[in-house]
Design an enzyme around this catalytic site. Structure first.
Site, PDB file in Angstrom:
ATOM      1  CB  CYS A  63      34.074  72.326  81.802  1.00 34.28           C
ATOM      2  SG  CYS A  63      34.917  70.421  81.902  1.00 34.28           S
ATOM      3  CG  HIS A  67      34.773  69.113  74.103  1.00 33.25           C
ATOM      4  ND1 HIS A  67      35.182  70.129  74.467  1.00 33.25           N
ATOM      5  CD2 HIS A  67      33.513  69.615  75.058  1.00 33.25           C
ATOM      6  CE1 HIS A  67      35.193  70.071  75.635  1.00 33.25           C
ATOM      7  NE2 HIS A  67      34.182  69.993  76.052  1.00 33.25           N
TER       8      HIS A  67
HETATM    9  N1  GLN Z   1      38.574  65.690  86.167  1.00 38.89           N
HETATM   10  C1  GLN Z   1      38.042  65.177  84.655  1.00 38.89           C
HETATM   11  C2  GLN Z   1      38.136  64.192  83.604  1.00 38.89           C
HETATM   12  O1  GLN Z   1      38.924  64.229  83.344  1.00 38.89           O
HETATM   13  C3  GLN Z   1      37.332  66.297  84.152  1.00 38.89           C
HETATM   14  C4  GLN Z   1      36.269  66.469  84.060  1.00 38.89           C
HETATM   15  C5  GLN Z   1      35.668  67.999  83.567  1.00 38.89           C
HETATM   16  O2  GLN Z   1      35.825  68.661  83.731  1.00 38.89           O
HETATM   17  N2  GLN Z   1      34.311  67.873  82.541  1.00 38.89           N
HETATM   18  O3  GLN Z   1      37.106  63.153  82.863  1.00 38.89           O
HETATM   19 ZN    ZN Z   2      37.198  69.802  81.397  1.00 39.76          ZN
END
Ligand code: GLN
Ligand code: ZN
Length: 759
Positions: free
Chosen positions: A646, A697
């Site tokens: 992330c 986001h």
């Molecule tokens: N596979 C998760 C999603 O798509 C990954 C979320 C994340 O990286 N925070 O929600």
């Molecule tokens: Zn992510």
């Protein structure tokens, strides 16, 4: 003994701030309504601390989004592109945090990064050559006065100038030392105003001091504080550090004109040693961080009292018992957890309970508690074993892991060939990170099932319908590798935790992650094992709806550990290996059921990376990376393993990321201007990569052109055969409409670039 709390959670006991902010963003409530919700939260926080008898309570620890962003705005560090929107003050603030798309313009949000080694994220201030740093706000003073009016005398907590400059991004020619005089004078002005409002203490949070400091850093710190502390306006100044020890600067701190120094004795492995060898300045107060601000286990009083006794020998009566960091990182209160039995609850302390711990320990330490004996005996009982926490078979399985279990065969390059042959994907394959928008209905379905209002069949039927729609949507959009959408998941860690034994769950234990986003980390209570297959039936169903490849979706062991409250009775390495074995079983089950692409998210791999470089490998990466490999080393060469992170902040650990030996990695890149790409090139990164082409986001829809531009930049650094096209994270927090529009543009952009290449 006096007590101190560095900061308090601020999202509201029932996440009032989250809900009010979201309504404000949706124009459902006015700014006045939002402000009044915030005011109520602050009031509740201050009174809770006052009633618990805390001596040093913070003000200005509240924030609508993030304290670093607050400080940037306070110091007039507002990039021109946000000013130019001509919005109101609070709208400008939220535009910096979340981006803005509307009739006044279209601007991306500022970058967001993890706050040291926590799962809290701060907004990265941007300083360019035209930035004029000057005091341009009054928030710290206003909040101090607000508390005072309620009869609570607070210390004013502010992100310190040194940490602020170290966390800021300098986008022009200027460096930190060029803005030194300006920042000192802005903080001086602020001290003057705080003093005028009648405060006695100011807390400067300088957690950056626990990192490896260069000589230049030390010079910057020294220059700033020598100047700033030359006129304290009659205030007492607390230098507050946390998340580690300050070994690079400890011996120099006594020379500064601080009145108090806050040290972390829990995460700071060397703090006690530093104090013992160097002593502690007689003219200062030691704020001893002995109560864990990051974890939810009860404090072991006997140990803390012992530490306090030895600190008193060194610093005399000038010792204040403090939390180790802000309580922002723990939930509000155990009082909402009616579903948890006392057998469990008696081991925990959330923010409110920690206030009680502070007061009990301080009374006992002063010899003023009439029930000291009873309290200590009760407390001790909590540290002699917990029910249902031992699983001998799991312990034996971990003990029998062999070196070869950590290695996948054949090597990456051979697998890459085999997989390209088998999957026959186009150049620049398009995919998503896993989740699709979690609408009200999706959440309602889960809740109804949880409460027993609908049957398992009804619950499954609803989700299967959602999966069918989601697959159809992805086919229409033209994506190459599809996902099932994750409608069964509340949260990527809690969901897995619920299917593993050894976990405990809470109802209300929310912790702020960024802005209005909160997480509810489950608690690792005992040894962990997988009870039954977890995701197999959903992935199998999704695959039955399409001829295109469907990616299975799992959370990796390091992230599961990092986003849970960990045990303190065994090492985190041991816990992680237990989880890795559980997820390994799931990977093999998915493969056996025909899922030939499996993503194992390590969204939080970096989170527990030690803050000091010298500890990175020995303390963490040397076991965390192998733990990830243990999860996928058992699959066939043709099964493609993806992982996802992330953030893009891994320039400095690229070899370790490559050593995870995944076949494809996707990560956040759009908010950080693709800085990582150079590092990938320099390090001959072998893993195929999908740097996120747009920021999920914020609700903004990226244009085709913008994505083509991003891809064009990426192609300069990443070879065409290794580049994937995807958003930078899961889509669950987004709405249906913007998601479809964004993904259509993403697919179109990939097609445009394919045409350019003539493929
Ligand atoms: N596979 C998760 C999603 O798509 C990954 C979320 C994340 O990286 N925070 O929600
Ligand atoms: Zn992510």
């Amino acid at each position: 003994m006096k007590t101190s709390v560095i900061g308090y959670p601020r999202i509201g006991k029932n996440r009032e701030l989250k809900f009010a902010s979201e309504k404000f963003f949706g124009k459902e409530i006015s700014v006045e309504e939002l402000l009044s919700v915030a005011k109520e939260i602050r009031k509740g926080n201050w009174l809770a601390q006052k009633n618990a008898g805390v001596t040093y309570i913070s003000s200005n620890d509240f924030s609508f989004y993030d304290n670093v962003l607050d400080t940037a705005v306070l110091l007039n560090v507002i990039p021109k592109r946000y000013r130019d929107l001509g919005l109101s003050e609070i709208e400008t603030y939220f535009a910096m945090a979340r981006g803005y798309q509307g009739d006044k313009g279209n601007v991306k949000a500022l970058a967001m990064k993890k706050w040291f080694n926590t799962n809290y994220h701060y907004i990265v201030p941007e300083i360019d050559d035209d930035t004029v740093i000057t005091l341009s706000g009054n928030k710290p003073v206003d909040e101090f006065s607000e508390a005072k009016a309620l009869g609570v005398d607070t210390k004013v907590a502010i992100v310190g100038p040194f940490t602020f400059l170290k966390l800021a991004r300098f986008t022009g020619k200027k460096k930190a030392e060029d803005v030194e005089p300006a920042i000192v004078s802005a903080y001086e002005d602020l001290l003057g105003k705080i003093a005028a409002a009648g405060a006695s203490w100011v807390e400067f949070d300088e957690p950056y001091l626990v990192r490896d400091l260069t000589e230049e850093d030390i010079r910057l710190f020294s220059n700033i504080y020598t100047a700033l502390l030359s006129d304290k306006h009659g205030l007492k100044i607390l230098l507050q550090t946390y998340f580690g020890d300050v070994r690079d600067i400890y011996s120099k701190l006594s020379g500064f004109n601080f009145d108090g120094i806050g040290l972390d004795f829990l995460e700071g492995r060397k703090t006690l040693e530093l104090v013992k060898t160097n002593g502690f300045a007689k003219d200062k107060i030691l704020f001893a961080g002995l109560l864990n601000g990051k974890n939810i286990w009860k404090n072991q009083y006997s140990k803390t009292l012992e530490s306090l006794a030895s600190l008193k020998e060194i610093a005399g009566d000038n010792v204040v018992l403090s939390t180790s960091c802000s309580l922002l990182h723990v939930p509000y209160s155990l009082s909402g957890e009616d579903a948890l039995s006392e057998e469990y609850k008696k081991h925990f302390a959330f923010a409110e309970e920690k206030l009680k711990e502070l007061s009990e320990i301080s009374l006992i330490s002063d010899g003023e508690s009439l029930e000291a004996g009873v309290i200590l005996a009760e407390n001790d009982k909590c540290f002699s074993g917990r029910i249902d926490s031992v699983d001998e078979a799991v312990q034996a399985r971990v003990a029998s892991i062999k070196d070869s279990d950590y290695e996948r065969k054949p090597d990456f390059f051979e697998r890459e060939k085999i997989q390209k042959e088998k999957l026959q994907l186009p150049l620049f394959p398009t995919t998503t990170i896993g989740s699709f928008p979690q609408t009200q209905k999706v959440r309602k379905n889960r809740q109804a099932f949880r409460k027993g209002e609908i049957s398992k069949e009804q619950y499954v039927a609803f989700n299967e319908e959602k999966i069918r729609e989601c697959i159809k949507l992805q086919e229409e959009i033209g994506l190459d590798v599809l996902v099932h959408g994750e409608f069964e998941r509340n949260d990527m860690v809690e969901y897995f935790g619920e299917h593993l034994s050894g976990y405990v769950f809470t109802r209300q234990a929310w912790v702020q992650s960024y802005g209005t986003r909160c997480v509810k980390p489950p608690i690792i209570w005992g040894d962990v094992r997988r009870k039954d297959p977890i995701t197999v039936s959903w992935s199998k169903f999704a695959k039955s709806c399409t001829d295109k490849p469907v990616k299975g979706m799992l959370t990796g062991p390091v992230t599961i550990l990092n986003w849970s409250f960990p045990r303190e009775d065994i090492s985190i390495k041991e816990s992680t290996l237990q989880i890795a074995l559980a997820i390994r079983d799931e990977v093999l089950d998915l493969e056996a059921n025909g899922i030939d692409i499996i993503q194992i998210d390590e969204a939080a791999l970096r989170e527990k990376l030690p803050l000091r470089k010298s500890d990175w490998y020995s303390e963490y990466l040397d076991w965390a990376i192998p733990a990830f490999r243990l999860v996928h080393s058992g699959v066939k060469p043709e099964t493609q393993i993806h992982t996802h992170m992330c953030y893009s902040e891994f320039t400095d650990i690229i070899p370790a990321i490559d050593a995870m030996d995944a076949d494809v990695i996707t990560f956040e890149a759009s908010r950080s201007d693709l800085l990582i790409l150079d590092a990938l090139l320099e390090n001959h990164f072998k893993t195929e990569v999908g740097p996120g082409v747009y920021d999920i986001h914020s609700p903004r829809v990226p244009s085709i052109d913008e994505i083509v531009t991003a891809l064009t930049k990426m192609r300069e650094k990443i070879s065409d055969s290794k580049l994937w096209v995807n958003p930078d994270c899961g889509l669950k927090t987004r709405g249906d409409e913007e998601t479809k529009a964004s993904l259509l543009n993403l697919v179109q952009a990939a097609k445009t670039v394919r045409e350019k290449v003539g493929s």
